[in-house]
Write a protein that holds these residues in place. Sequence first.
Motif, PDB file in Angstrom:
ATOM      1  N   ALA A 103       2.972  12.890 -21.956  1.00 26.61           N
ATOM      2  CA  ALA A 103       3.395  11.536 -21.608  1.00 26.61           C
ATOM      3  C   ALA A 103       4.825  11.544 -21.095  1.00 26.61           C
ATOM      4  N   GLY A 104       5.130  10.709 -20.163  1.00 26.01           N
ATOM      5  CA  GLY A 104       6.471  10.639 -19.588  1.00 26.01           C
ATOM      6  C   GLY A 104       6.520   9.556 -18.542  1.00 26.01           C
ATOM      7  N   LEU A 105       7.261   9.833 -17.472  1.00 26.40           N
ATOM      8  CA  LEU A 105       7.361   8.851 -16.390  1.00 26.40           C
ATOM      9  C   LEU A 105       6.024   8.625 -15.708  1.00 26.40           C
ATOM     10  N   SER A 106       5.128   9.633 -15.805  1.00 24.62           N
ATOM     11  CA  SER A 106       3.833   9.488 -15.133  1.00 24.62           C
ATOM     12  C   SER A 106       3.057   8.293 -15.661  1.00 24.62           C
ATOM     13  N   SER A 107       3.160   8.026 -16.953  1.00 27.02           N
ATOM     14  CA  SER A 107       2.419   6.893 -17.513  1.00 27.02           C
ATOM     15  C   SER A 107       2.918   5.568 -16.940  1.00 27.02           C
ATOM     16  N   LEU A 108       4.230   5.452 -16.741  1.00 27.35           N
ATOM     17  CA  LEU A 108       4.765   4.243 -16.126  1.00 27.35           C
ATOM     18  C   LEU A 108       4.293   4.123 -14.679  1.00 27.35           C
ATOM     19  N   GLY A 109       4.203   5.276 -14.009  1.00 32.99           N
ATOM     20  CA  GLY A 109       3.723   5.260 -12.633  1.00 32.99           C
ATOM     21  C   GLY A 109       2.307   4.766 -12.544  1.00 32.99           C
ATOM     22  N   PHE A 110       1.449   5.210 -13.435  1.00 31.64           N
ATOM     23  CA  PHE A 110       0.060   4.750 -13.422  1.00 31.64           C
ATOM     24  C   PHE A 110      -0.015   3.257 -13.716  1.00 31.64           C
ATOM     25  N   ILE A 111       0.817   2.797 -14.663  1.00 30.29           N
ATOM     26  CA  ILE A 111       0.790   1.388 -15.056  1.00 30.29           C
ATOM     27  C   ILE A 111       1.153   0.487 -13.879  1.00 30.29           C
ATOM     28  N   TYR A 112       2.142   0.899 -13.084  1.00 36.44           N
ATOM     29  CA  TYR A 112       2.615   0.055 -11.988  1.00 36.44           C
ATOM     30  C   TYR A 112       2.021   0.447 -10.642  1.00 36.44           C
ATOM     31  N   GLY A 113       1.772   1.724 -10.435  1.00 37.52           N
ATOM     32  CA  GLY A 113       1.306   2.174  -9.126  1.00 37.52           C
ATOM     33  C   GLY A 113      -0.073   1.656  -8.768  1.00 37.52           C
ATOM     34  N   ILE A 114      -1.009   1.732  -9.692  1.00 36.70           N
ATOM     35  CA  ILE A 114      -2.380   1.307  -9.385  1.00 36.70           C
ATOM     36  C   ILE A 114      -2.466  -0.197  -9.140  1.00 36.70           C
ATOM     37  N   LEU A 155       0.832  -1.205   0.000  1.00 36.92           N
ATOM     38  CA  LEU A 155       0.000   0.000   0.000  1.00 36.92           C
ATOM     39  C   LEU A 155       0.866   1.253   0.000  1.00 36.92           C
ATOM     40  N   GLY A 156       1.914   1.263   0.824  1.00 35.26           N
ATOM     41  CA  GLY A 156       2.801   2.421   0.870  1.00 35.26           C
ATOM     42  C   GLY A 156       3.487   2.666  -0.452  1.00 35.26           C
ATOM     43  N   ALA A 157       4.005   1.589  -1.062  1.00 39.69           N
ATOM     44  CA  ALA A 157       4.666   1.732  -2.356  1.00 39.69           C
ATOM     45  C   ALA A 157       3.686   2.194  -3.419  1.00 39.69           C
ATOM     46  N   GLY A 158       2.473   1.667  -3.403  1.00 39.76           N
ATOM     47  CA  GLY A 158       1.476   2.065  -4.386  1.00 39.76           C
ATOM     48  C   GLY A 158       1.088   3.526  -4.255  1.00 39.76           C
ATOM     49  N   VAL A 159       0.931   3.997  -3.007  1.00 36.76           N
ATOM     50  CA  VAL A 159       0.581   5.403  -2.776  1.00 36.76           C
ATOM     51  C   VAL A 159       1.691   6.319  -3.270  1.00 36.76           C
ATOM     52  N   VAL A 160       2.946   5.969  -2.949  1.00 32.16           N
ATOM     53  CA  VAL A 160       4.084   6.807  -3.360  1.00 32.16           C
ATOM     54  C   VAL A 160       4.196   6.868  -4.876  1.00 32.16           C
ATOM     55  N   ILE A 161       4.138   5.694  -5.530  1.00 36.51           N
ATOM     56  CA  ILE A 161       4.302   5.667  -6.990  1.00 36.51           C
ATOM     57  C   ILE A 161       3.146   6.371  -7.684  1.00 36.51           C
ATOM     58  N   THR A 162       1.921   6.091  -7.250  1.00 35.76           N
ATOM     59  CA  THR A 162       0.753   6.715  -7.885  1.00 35.76           C
ATOM     60  C   THR A 162       0.733   8.218  -7.619  1.00 35.76           C
ATOM     61  N   GLY A 163       1.029   8.635  -6.378  1.00 41.29           N
ATOM     62  CA  GLY A 163       1.070  10.059  -6.057  1.00 41.29           C
ATOM     63  C   GLY A 163       2.119  10.796  -6.860  1.00 41.29           C
ATOM     64  N   ALA A 164       3.308  10.196  -6.983  1.00 38.64           N
ATOM     65  CA  ALA A 164       4.367  10.815  -7.773  1.00 38.64           C
ATOM     66  C   ALA A 164       3.968  10.915  -9.243  1.00 38.64           C
ATOM     67  N   SER A 165       3.231   9.917  -9.706  1.00 41.06           N
ATOM     68  CA  SER A 165       2.785   9.934 -11.113  1.00 41.06           C
ATOM     69  C   SER A 165       1.803  11.060 -11.359  1.00 41.06           C
ATOM     70  N   PHE A 166       0.862  11.251 -10.426  1.00 41.65           N
ATOM     71  CA  PHE A 166      -0.074  12.369 -10.564  1.00 41.65           C
ATOM     72  C   PHE A 166       0.663  13.700 -10.547  1.00 41.65           C
TER      73      PHE A 166
END
Length: 238
Positions: A75-86, A54-65
């Motif tokens: 498009a950039g690193l945010s798209s990778l964050g959404f792909i893996y964070g959610i 949960l912590g890793a998902g929140v950090v990755i998804t938050g950073a992506s937003f």
Amino acid sequence: MFLIFLTCAAAFQAPKPHLAPLKLHAEKVTAGGFNTAGEPPIEIRGFSLAKSFLGAGVVITGASFAEFFSSQGQAGLSSLGFIYGIPILLIGFALQYAELEPVSIEYDGDDAELEALWEAKATDTLKKVRQDVTRHRYGDEAHLDTTVKALGLVPPGSDYPQLRYLQLAKDKGGQLKFSMIFSSPETPFYDWADEQRLKKYKVFFGPNVEPDVIKVDADKRLVAIQLTTTDEEGAASS
């Protein structure tokens, strides 16, 4: 990614204590009823796998937003964050739903003295029980669920008794008293204290222990299986 997670979970999840009736698969069962087949060499302890995901998902998804809005939607690193964070977040929520928290240990006396007594007197079976229930578990009905089921303590159609905490104490003869305190709203006390079941406790949790059943709190339906160590097979000190 889900396949990777499932593979890792299968590799690191320590085994449940499969306490089958002794006449079944006896060659794979040790004292205490623990199934020794396929025990993994690594065990994760000391943290919650669910909270880590949960912590890793929140950090990755938050950073992506944050990256998405700061780059004005490009498009950039945010798209990778959404792909893996959610997906990581979803795995975390699933693990949180299936998670059993470790039980606590209470001391009826001086903590240090009782821990020293534990080191001196605890049998391999008692150590394994303590190790098993003082870590996070995932997907089980309850701590020691296969134990109480094999002991006939789960009436048909009823919920499993829930292990609430362990207690260490010292008896008058200097022996260790190791108690497993369960919440038992659906299993009556006389089922726990049945004479034939007491003999089963001695087989399941032996050798070198004498079992007893204690009514801890009638109103809260708390009952304890108390195992007192013995230096030899026989009665424990009173």
